[in-house]
Design a protein around this motif. Structure first.
Motif, PDB file in Angstrom:
ATOM      1  N   PRO A  90     -30.625 -33.187 -32.321  1.00  0.00           N
ATOM      2  CA  PRO A  90     -29.250 -33.280 -31.789  1.00  0.00           C
ATOM      3  C   PRO A  90     -28.259 -32.631 -32.745  1.00  0.00           C
ATOM      4  O   PRO A  90     -28.303 -32.843 -33.947  1.00  0.00           O
ATOM      5  CB  PRO A  90     -29.027 -34.793 -31.681  1.00  0.00           C
ATOM      6  N   SER A  91     -27.363 -31.819 -32.180  1.00  0.00           N
ATOM      7  CA  SER A  91     -26.431 -31.069 -33.014  1.00  0.00           C
ATOM      8  C   SER A  91     -24.985 -31.496 -32.812  1.00  0.00           C
ATOM      9  O   SER A  91     -24.106 -31.069 -33.550  1.00  0.00           O
ATOM     10  CB  SER A  91     -26.548 -29.574 -32.701  1.00  0.00           C
ATOM     11  N   GLY A  92     -24.717 -32.330 -31.805  1.00  0.00           N
ATOM     12  CA  GLY A  92     -23.346 -32.711 -31.531  1.00  0.00           C
ATOM     13  C   GLY A  92     -22.548 -31.597 -30.894  1.00  0.00           C
ATOM     14  O   GLY A  92     -21.309 -31.655 -30.849  1.00  0.00           O
ATOM     15  N   GLU A  93     -23.233 -30.577 -30.406  1.00  0.00           N
ATOM     16  CA  GLU A  93     -22.540 -29.424 -29.831  1.00  0.00           C
ATOM     17  C   GLU A  93     -21.742 -29.805 -28.587  1.00  0.00           C
ATOM     18  O   GLU A  93     -20.631 -29.305 -28.378  1.00  0.00           O
ATOM     19  CB  GLU A  93     -23.559 -28.333 -29.480  1.00  0.00           C
ATOM     20  N   ALA A  94     -22.288 -30.712 -27.764  1.00  0.00           N
ATOM     21  CA  ALA A  94     -21.587 -31.107 -26.542  1.00  0.00           C
ATOM     22  C   ALA A  94     -20.260 -31.781 -26.865  1.00  0.00           C
ATOM     23  O   ALA A  94     -19.230 -31.478 -26.257  1.00  0.00           O
ATOM     24  CB  ALA A  94     -22.468 -32.033 -25.718  1.00  0.00           C
ATOM     25  N   ASP A  95     -20.263 -32.697 -27.840  1.00  0.00           N
ATOM     26  CA  ASP A  95     -19.028 -33.376 -28.216  1.00  0.00           C
ATOM     27  C   ASP A  95     -18.005 -32.400 -28.772  1.00  0.00           C
ATOM     28  O   ASP A  95     -16.805 -32.505 -28.497  1.00  0.00           O
ATOM     29  CB  ASP A  95     -19.324 -34.471 -29.249  1.00  0.00           C
ATOM     30  N   ARG A  96     -18.481 -31.436 -29.542  1.00  0.00           N
ATOM     31  CA  ARG A  96     -17.567 -30.447 -30.121  1.00  0.00           C
ATOM     32  C   ARG A  96     -16.932 -29.586 -29.036  1.00  0.00           C
ATOM     33  O   ARG A  96     -15.715 -29.353 -29.036  1.00  0.00           O
ATOM     34  CB  ARG A  96     -18.335 -29.557 -31.103  1.00  0.00           C
ATOM     35  N   LEU A  97     -17.727 -29.134 -28.085  1.00  0.00           N
ATOM     36  CA  LEU A  97     -17.192 -28.305 -27.008  1.00  0.00           C
ATOM     37  C   LEU A  97     -16.230 -29.092 -26.128  1.00  0.00           C
ATOM     38  O   LEU A  97     -15.194 -28.589 -25.704  1.00  0.00           O
ATOM     39  CB  LEU A  97     -18.342 -27.752 -26.155  1.00  0.00           C
ATOM     40  N   PHE A  98     -16.567 -30.343 -25.859  1.00  0.00           N
ATOM     41  CA  PHE A  98     -15.715 -31.176 -25.012  1.00  0.00           C
ATOM     42  C   PHE A  98     -14.337 -31.363 -25.644  1.00  0.00           C
ATOM     43  O   PHE A  98     -13.315 -31.394 -24.954  1.00  0.00           O
ATOM     44  CB  PHE A  98     -16.391 -32.529 -24.788  1.00  0.00           C
ATOM     45  N   LYS A  99     -14.289 -31.488 -26.963  1.00  0.00           N
ATOM     46  CA  LYS A  99     -13.014 -31.682 -27.653  1.00  0.00           C
ATOM     47  C   LYS A  99     -12.209 -30.386 -27.742  1.00  0.00           C
ATOM     48  O   LYS A  99     -10.981 -30.410 -27.721  1.00  0.00           O
ATOM     49  CB  LYS A  99     -13.263 -32.240 -29.050  1.00  0.00           C
ATOM     50  N   MET A 100     -12.896 -29.259 -27.826  1.00  0.00           N
ATOM     51  CA  MET A 100     -12.204 -27.989 -28.023  1.00  0.00           C
ATOM     52  C   MET A 100     -11.720 -27.374 -26.713  1.00  0.00           C
ATOM     53  O   MET A 100     -10.672 -26.726 -26.682  1.00  0.00           O
ATOM     54  CB  MET A 100     -13.115 -26.995 -28.745  1.00  0.00           C
ATOM     55  N   LEU A 101     -12.456 -27.561 -25.627  1.00  0.00           N
ATOM     56  CA  LEU A 101     -12.077 -26.973 -24.346  1.00  0.00           C
ATOM     57  C   LEU A 101     -11.017 -27.840 -23.683  1.00  0.00           C
ATOM     58  O   LEU A 101     -11.206 -29.045 -23.504  1.00  0.00           O
ATOM     59  CB  LEU A 101     -13.307 -26.834 -23.443  1.00  0.00           C
ATOM     60  N   LYS A 102      -9.911 -27.252 -23.307  1.00  0.00           N
ATOM     61  CA  LYS A 102      -8.773 -28.002 -22.797  1.00  0.00           C
ATOM     62  C   LYS A 102      -9.050 -28.642 -21.442  1.00  0.00           C
ATOM     63  O   LYS A 102      -8.639 -29.762 -21.176  1.00  0.00           O
ATOM     64  CB  LYS A 102      -7.557 -27.078 -22.688  1.00  0.00           C
ATOM     65  N   ASN A 103      -9.736 -27.924 -20.569  1.00  0.00           N
ATOM     66  CA  ASN A 103      -9.923 -28.393 -19.190  1.00  0.00           C
ATOM     67  C   ASN A 103     -11.412 -28.568 -18.925  1.00  0.00           C
ATOM     68  O   ASN A 103     -12.012 -27.812 -18.166  1.00  0.00           O
ATOM     69  CB  ASN A 103      -9.304 -27.387 -18.216  1.00  0.00           C
ATOM     70  N   CYS A 104     -11.991 -29.552 -19.588  1.00  0.00           N
ATOM     71  CA  CYS A 104     -13.446 -29.707 -19.556  1.00  0.00           C
ATOM     72  C   CYS A 104     -13.845 -31.097 -19.067  1.00  0.00           C
ATOM     73  O   CYS A 104     -13.236 -32.097 -19.429  1.00  0.00           O
ATOM     74  CB  CYS A 104     -14.012 -29.472 -20.958  1.00  0.00           C
ATOM     75  N   LYS A 105     -14.867 -31.127 -18.217  1.00  0.00           N
ATOM     76  CA  LYS A 105     -15.503 -32.372 -17.805  1.00  0.00           C
ATOM     77  C   LYS A 105     -16.959 -32.324 -18.259  1.00  0.00           C
ATOM     78  O   LYS A 105     -17.594 -31.274 -18.225  1.00  0.00           O
ATOM     79  CB  LYS A 105     -15.434 -32.556 -16.286  1.00  0.00           C
ATOM     80  N   VAL A 106     -17.471 -33.460 -18.675  1.00  0.00           N
ATOM     81  CA  VAL A 106     -18.837 -33.504 -19.191  1.00  0.00           C
ATOM     82  C   VAL A 106     -19.628 -34.563 -18.452  1.00  0.00           C
ATOM     83  O   VAL A 106     -19.107 -35.611 -18.074  1.00  0.00           O
ATOM     84  CB  VAL A 106     -18.835 -33.782 -20.716  1.00  0.00           C
TER      85      VAL A 106
END
Length: 441
Positions: A79-95
């Motif tokens: 696990p790299s935490g990449e999903a959490d990082r992208l979710f925080k950086m992208l303004k209009n993102c749903k996960v």
């Protein structure tokens, strides 16, 4: 790689031998790897990848497009935490997380990308979102998964009884008394925790082959529920089966398209009622829906529903929670993020604070629906201008709902299969798919 040739039905000795042979043949190639993959080539590619990643990361904050991030959890990569990082950086993102799916998510046999897109409300027919026009009805496979798998046990516990009223006033056990075509507005009582909605939606899909578009609270679409929304959950199911935020514009569009529309005038105040308030209609004083229904000639079908007291009991309600500092602050913070639905309604009926009452389960009884005689509004356009007549129709509809609730509470006492024990014995005798009888209407 050495295990790829091993069949599932192989014996332990055969599997060990094939694994040993496969591994031995692979080890002979290790001396040639250095000639195939040169170290300077590997270093060059890693530097290229690092440069490209830095370039992309520096621009993620500027992405304005709507993004749906699908994350699988069952894979062999660290696990790299990449999903959490992208979710925080992208303004209009749903996960959405899929904890039990592999890294080849789109190739999993039980994964349907379109179902996820519809549930998350990111399907578009045009440039702008329109929750009414963009809606795609559930497919048969989606219906089968939802009500044949996910909600199967829940509905077996509820064992809903669907009754309707014919034009001659006769009550029958079916939806025969309900119009076959819209626009139709179903107006009724909201049971505790909205436990009746899924049974109502399923009943109409099975018998009428029609989707009932629920006018739902904004909490199902926005709000401080990010953690809960990261998994496929009830929020996605609500959207997939046609629910839209309750407001005049969406109601107007649904009537214009001749849809079946479900409205609970009591809203959250009924669904999250206090202790001792079961089966009380908390409708606002103003006839919110009558004039718009009249404009489109909508057929109004009042309905009653009982059974919540056979399943749940409120032990800690809003009156208690608002006096507990931590819970009071949480309720206040959560509701600040929600649009105001009834800001003009003064008093108790306007108190739409969303919270989560503490409840205790009870020995399951049964859920009962009764749809009343349809009320035609076509040809009575004068109701749009006459506030007195509009209010009379509004009060008549509320009175019909209360009468049906009283009727069901009285008649369910005559149901020999109200108890889950008697229903279980009946289905054990006649089969799980057999329709369990009820009282004579």
């Amino acid at each position: 790689m050495a295990m790829l040739g091993i069949q599932n039905d192989s014996s332990l000795q055969e599997a060990q031998q094939k694994f040993s042979d496969g591994l031995s043949s692979m080890l002979t190639l290790t001396t040639e790897i250095g000639d195939i993959i040169r170290m300077d080539t590997v270093v060059w590619k890693l530097k290229l990848l690092k440069t490209a990643a830095a370039y992309a990361n520096s621009r993620l904050h500027a992405v304005q497009a709507e993004v749906l991030l699908l994350v699988s959890g069952n894979h062999n990569l660290a696990p790299s935490g990449e999903a959490d990082r992208l979710f925080k950086m992208l303004k209009n993102c749903k996960v959405r997380y899929f904890r039990n799916q592999g890294h080849s998510l789109l190739m999993e046999y039980d994964f349907n990308l379109l179902t996820v897109i519809k549930g998350v409300n990111v399907y578009r027919r045009g440039q702008k979102q329109d929750v009414v026009l963009d809606y795609l009805p559930p497919t048969f496979s989606e219906f089968k998964k939802t009500f044949g798998d996910d909600f199967k046990q829940f509905h077996q516990l509820l064992s809903p009884v669907m009754l309707s009223t014919l034009q001659n006033g006769k009550i029958v056990r079916s939806l025969a008394g309900v119009p076959d075509k819209g626009p139709v507005l179903f107006v009724g009582y909201h049971q505790l925790m909205a436990m009746e909605v899924s049974s109502l939606v399923e009943g109409f899909l099975r018998e009428k082959k029609a989707v009932v578009r629920t006018l739902a609270h904004e909490a199902f679409f926005v709000g401080n529920l990010g953690t809960l929304r990261e998994e496929l959950s009830l929020f996605d199911v609500v959207s997939m089966y046609g629910a839209v935020p309750v407001n005049p514009i969406n109601t107007y569009k649904l009537f214009e398209r001749s849809e079946f529309v479900l409205l609970y005038p009591g809203g959250v105040r009924e669904a999250l009622h206090r202790k001792g308030e079961g089966y009380q209609c908390f409708w606002p004083d103003k006839p919110e829906f009558v004039r718009m229904a009249t404009r489109f000639g909508v057929t109004i079908v009042p309905f009653g529903c009982v059974g919540e007291d056979d399943f749940l009991e409120v032990v800690v309600d809003y009156n208690v929670q608002k006096n507990i500092p931590y819970l009071r602050d949480w309720i206040k913070t959560f509701n600040e993020d929600l649009p105001t639905i009834r800001e003009t309604v003064i008093g108790e009926d306007g108190n739409q604070a969303v919270h989560l009452p503490a409840v205790l389960p009870r020995v399951p009884g049964r859920l009962y629906f009764l749809f009343g005689k349809p009320i035609e509004t076509k040809g009575v356009e004068n109701l749009m201008r006459d506030s007195k007549q509009a209010n009379e129709l509004y009060l008549h509809t509320k009175s019909e709902v209360e009468k049906m609730i009283s009727y069901l509470k009285r008649k369910r006492e005559e149901d020999p299969y109200r108890s889950i024990v008697s229903r279980t014995l009946y289905q054990a005798t006649w089969g799980a798919s057999a329709q369990v009888p009820t009282f004579e209407p």
